[in-house]
Scaffold this motif. Structure first.
Motif, PDB file in Angstrom:
ATOM      1  N   ILE A  35      -7.411 -26.859  18.738  1.00  0.00           N
ATOM      2  CA  ILE A  35      -6.628 -25.691  19.080  1.00  0.00           C
ATOM      3  C   ILE A  35      -6.893 -24.655  17.781  1.00  0.00           C
ATOM      4  N   PHE A  36      -7.118 -23.423  18.242  1.00  0.00           N
ATOM      5  CA  PHE A  36      -7.308 -22.497  17.248  1.00  0.00           C
ATOM      6  C   PHE A  36      -6.243 -21.605  17.235  1.00  0.00           C
ATOM      7  N   PHE A  37      -5.712 -21.240  15.890  1.00  0.00           N
ATOM      8  CA  PHE A  37      -4.463 -20.521  15.555  1.00  0.00           C
ATOM      9  C   PHE A  37      -4.681 -19.249  15.131  1.00  0.00           C
ATOM     10  N   ALA A  38      -3.899 -18.598  14.947  1.00  0.00           N
ATOM     11  CA  ALA A  38      -3.852 -17.124  14.179  1.00  0.00           C
ATOM     12  C   ALA A  38      -4.262 -17.253  12.978  1.00  0.00           C
ATOM     13  N   ASP A  39      -3.561 -18.264  12.247  1.00  0.00           N
ATOM     14  CA  ASP A  39      -3.801 -18.410  10.630  1.00  0.00           C
ATOM     15  C   ASP A  39      -3.466 -19.722  10.478  1.00  0.00           C
ATOM     16  N   GLU A  40      -3.641 -20.014   9.137  1.00  0.00           N
ATOM     17  CA  GLU A  40      -3.402 -21.414   8.506  1.00  0.00           C
ATOM     18  C   GLU A  40      -1.856 -21.978   8.837  1.00  0.00           C
ATOM     19  N   SER A  41      -0.982 -21.140   9.142  1.00  0.00           N
ATOM     20  CA  SER A  41       0.527 -21.685   9.399  1.00  0.00           C
ATOM     21  C   SER A  41       0.505 -22.235  10.595  1.00  0.00           C
ATOM     22  N   ARG A  42      -0.330 -22.060  11.457  1.00  0.00           N
ATOM     23  CA  ARG A  42      -0.514 -23.003  12.791  1.00  0.00           C
ATOM     24  C   ARG A  42       0.807 -22.504  13.612  1.00  0.00           C
ATOM     25  N   SER A  43       1.229 -21.488  13.671  1.00  0.00           N
ATOM     26  CA  SER A  43       2.415 -21.160  14.165  1.00  0.00           C
ATOM     27  C   SER A  43       2.144 -20.335  15.597  1.00  0.00           C
ATOM     28  N   ARG A  44       0.744 -19.732  15.872  1.00  0.00           N
ATOM     29  CA  ARG A  44       0.794 -19.103  17.185  1.00  0.00           C
ATOM     30  C   ARG A  44      -0.796 -19.523  17.619  1.00  0.00           C
ATOM     31  N   PRO A  45      -0.826 -20.508  18.523  1.00  0.00           N
ATOM     32  CA  PRO A  45      -2.240 -20.509  19.301  1.00  0.00           C
ATOM     33  C   PRO A  45      -2.877 -19.416  19.644  1.00  0.00           C
ATOM     34  N   VAL A  46      -4.215 -18.991  19.665  1.00  0.00           N
ATOM     35  CA  VAL A  46      -4.810 -18.272  20.185  1.00  0.00           C
ATOM     36  C   VAL A  46      -5.810 -18.510  21.147  1.00  0.00           C
ATOM     37  N   PHE A  47      -6.497 -19.844  21.133  1.00  0.00           N
ATOM     38  CA  PHE A  47      -7.436 -20.253  22.137  1.00  0.00           C
ATOM     39  C   PHE A  47      -7.556 -21.607  21.609  1.00  0.00           C
ATOM     40  N   SER A  48      -8.188 -22.323  22.976  1.00  0.00           N
ATOM     41  CA  SER A  48      -8.458 -23.947  22.580  1.00  0.00           C
ATOM     42  C   SER A  48      -9.754 -24.269  23.320  1.00  0.00           C
ATOM     43  N   PHE A  49     -10.210 -25.805  22.952  1.00  0.00           N
ATOM     44  CA  PHE A  49     -11.161 -26.259  23.929  1.00  0.00           C
ATOM     45  C   PHE A  49     -10.538 -27.666  23.861  1.00  0.00           C
ATOM     46  N   LYS A  50     -10.975 -28.329  25.368  1.00  0.00           N
ATOM     47  CA  LYS A  50     -10.422 -29.523  25.401  1.00  0.00           C
ATOM     48  C   LYS A  50     -11.351 -30.528  26.528  1.00  0.00           C
ATOM     49  N   ALA A  51     -11.913 -31.682  26.064  1.00  0.00           N
ATOM     50  CA  ALA A  51     -12.605 -32.411  27.070  1.00  0.00           C
ATOM     51  C   ALA A  51     -11.908 -32.715  28.238  1.00  0.00           C
ATOM     52  N   ARG A  52     -12.878 -32.887  29.448  1.00  0.00           N
ATOM     53  CA  ARG A  52     -12.233 -33.085  30.807  1.00  0.00           C
ATOM     54  C   ARG A  52     -12.276 -34.747  30.711  1.00  0.00           C
ATOM     55  N   GLN A  53     -13.120 -35.197  30.005  1.00  0.00           N
ATOM     56  CA  GLN A  53     -13.101 -37.006  29.869  1.00  0.00           C
ATOM     57  C   GLN A  53     -12.863 -37.392  28.684  1.00  0.00           C
ATOM     58  N   ARG A  54     -12.539 -38.907  28.818  1.00  0.00           N
ATOM     59  CA  ARG A  54     -12.287 -39.570  27.614  1.00  0.00           C
ATOM     60  C   ARG A  54     -13.514 -40.084  26.834  1.00  0.00           C
ATOM     61  N   LEU A  55     -13.726 -39.843  25.549  1.00  0.00           N
ATOM     62  CA  LEU A  55     -15.059 -40.512  24.922  1.00  0.00           C
ATOM     63  C   LEU A  55     -15.966 -40.477  25.885  1.00  0.00           C
ATOM     64  N   ASP A  56     -16.872 -39.563  26.352  1.00  0.00           N
ATOM     65  CA  ASP A  56     -17.859 -39.642  27.060  1.00  0.00           C
ATOM     66  C   ASP A  56     -19.087 -38.540  26.611  1.00  0.00           C
ATOM     67  N   VAL A  57     -20.367 -39.171  26.488  1.00  0.00           N
ATOM     68  CA  VAL A  57     -21.260 -38.375  25.839  1.00  0.00           C
ATOM     69  C   VAL A  57     -21.639 -37.160  26.897  1.00  0.00           C
ATOM     70  N   HIS A  58     -21.322 -37.482  28.353  1.00  0.00           N
ATOM     71  CA  HIS A  58     -21.313 -36.412  29.088  1.00  0.00           C
ATOM     72  C   HIS A  58     -20.091 -35.304  29.433  1.00  0.00           C
ATOM     73  N   ALA A  59     -19.337 -35.648  28.451  1.00  0.00           N
ATOM     74  CA  ALA A  59     -18.220 -34.823  28.724  1.00  0.00           C
ATOM     75  C   ALA A  59     -18.348 -33.149  28.738  1.00  0.00           C
ATOM     76  N   GLU A  60     -17.392 -32.586  29.639  1.00  0.00           N
ATOM     77  CA  GLU A  60     -17.540 -31.167  29.607  1.00  0.00           C
ATOM     78  C   GLU A  60     -15.995 -30.655  28.845  1.00  0.00           C
ATOM     79  N   HIS A  61     -16.518 -29.650  28.171  1.00  0.00           N
ATOM     80  CA  HIS A  61     -15.225 -29.336  27.407  1.00  0.00           C
ATOM     81  C   HIS A  61     -14.898 -27.581  27.897  1.00  0.00           C
ATOM     82  N   ASP A  62     -13.768 -27.424  28.385  1.00  0.00           N
ATOM     83  CA  ASP A  62     -13.238 -26.408  28.990  1.00  0.00           C
ATOM     84  C   ASP A  62     -12.548 -25.614  27.632  1.00  0.00           C
ATOM     85  N   VAL A  63     -12.799 -24.225  27.937  1.00  0.00           N
ATOM     86  CA  VAL A  63     -12.455 -23.295  26.722  1.00  0.00           C
ATOM     87  C   VAL A  63     -11.236 -22.353  27.408  1.00  0.00           C
ATOM     88  N   PHE A  64     -10.044 -22.220  26.841  1.00  0.00           N
ATOM     89  CA  PHE A  64      -9.071 -21.547  27.337  1.00  0.00           C
ATOM     90  C   PHE A  64      -8.479 -20.488  26.311  1.00  0.00           C
TER      91      PHE A  64
END
Length: 181
Positions: A35-64
């Protein structure tokens, strides 16, 4: 242990600009998420990426974006990555780009180094760069260049206006955080 990332803009003269986002990656998660935040206080998320699968070398990662809307996704091409790391980046408007390590010789050296018993435990900062090109046109889309320094530093350059900086930043962080998997 965590990996910390600062996404900095670039000033017109090429020097480091303002903080655009801050992220912290927790290690040993079953389902990778950053999760990417606006600053180091981590109070406001601005975007993120997350794997679709668990611990998989073929995992796709969605960016939101900050509201959970998709910006694109990326995945490592495992078979092609055996000798030279290869990633696929999907963006808006049907953009599909393939990114590979720029120097094949360094790619092979990095792999050999890990298998030499007495050298594998010695950390060597191989400098590797990735170039992404549009699969349809062959035109450059983005690049990630690792700089020599005590701390890992990367310069990500986006040359295709279809690539949102958040998608490029997520891909840049993934190249550092996920590359060795």
């Amino acid at each position: 242990m965590v990996n910390r990332y600062q996404i900095l803009g670039a000033n017109p003269d090429g020097s480091e600009g303002p903080l655009l986002a801050f992220a912290q990656q927790k290690r040993a998660k079953l389902k990778e998420e950053v999760i990417f935040f606006a600053d180091e206080s981590r109070s406001r998320p601005v975007f993120s990426f997350k794997a679709r699968q668990r611990l998989d070398v073929h995992a796709e990662h969605d960016v939101f974006d900050e509201f959970g809307r998709p910006l694109g996704y990326f995945k490592k091409k495992f078979g092609k990555s055996l000798l030279r790391s290869t990633w696929e980046l999907h963006g808006p408007g049907g953009l599909v780009a393939t990114g590979q390590e720029r120097r094949p010789v360094i790619a092979v050296l990095r792999r050999v180094w890990d298998f030499i018993p007495f050298l594998g435990d010695i950390w060597v900062p191989f400098v590797f760069h990735f170039d992404f090109v549009d699969d349809a046109t062959g035109n450059p889309v983005m690049s990630s260049e690792r700089r020599k320094s005590i701390r890992d530093r990367y310069v990500v350059t986006v040359s295709d206006p279809r690539v949102d900086f958040r998608l490029a930043a997520a891909m840049g962080v993934a190249l550092d955080a996920l590359q060795s998997r």
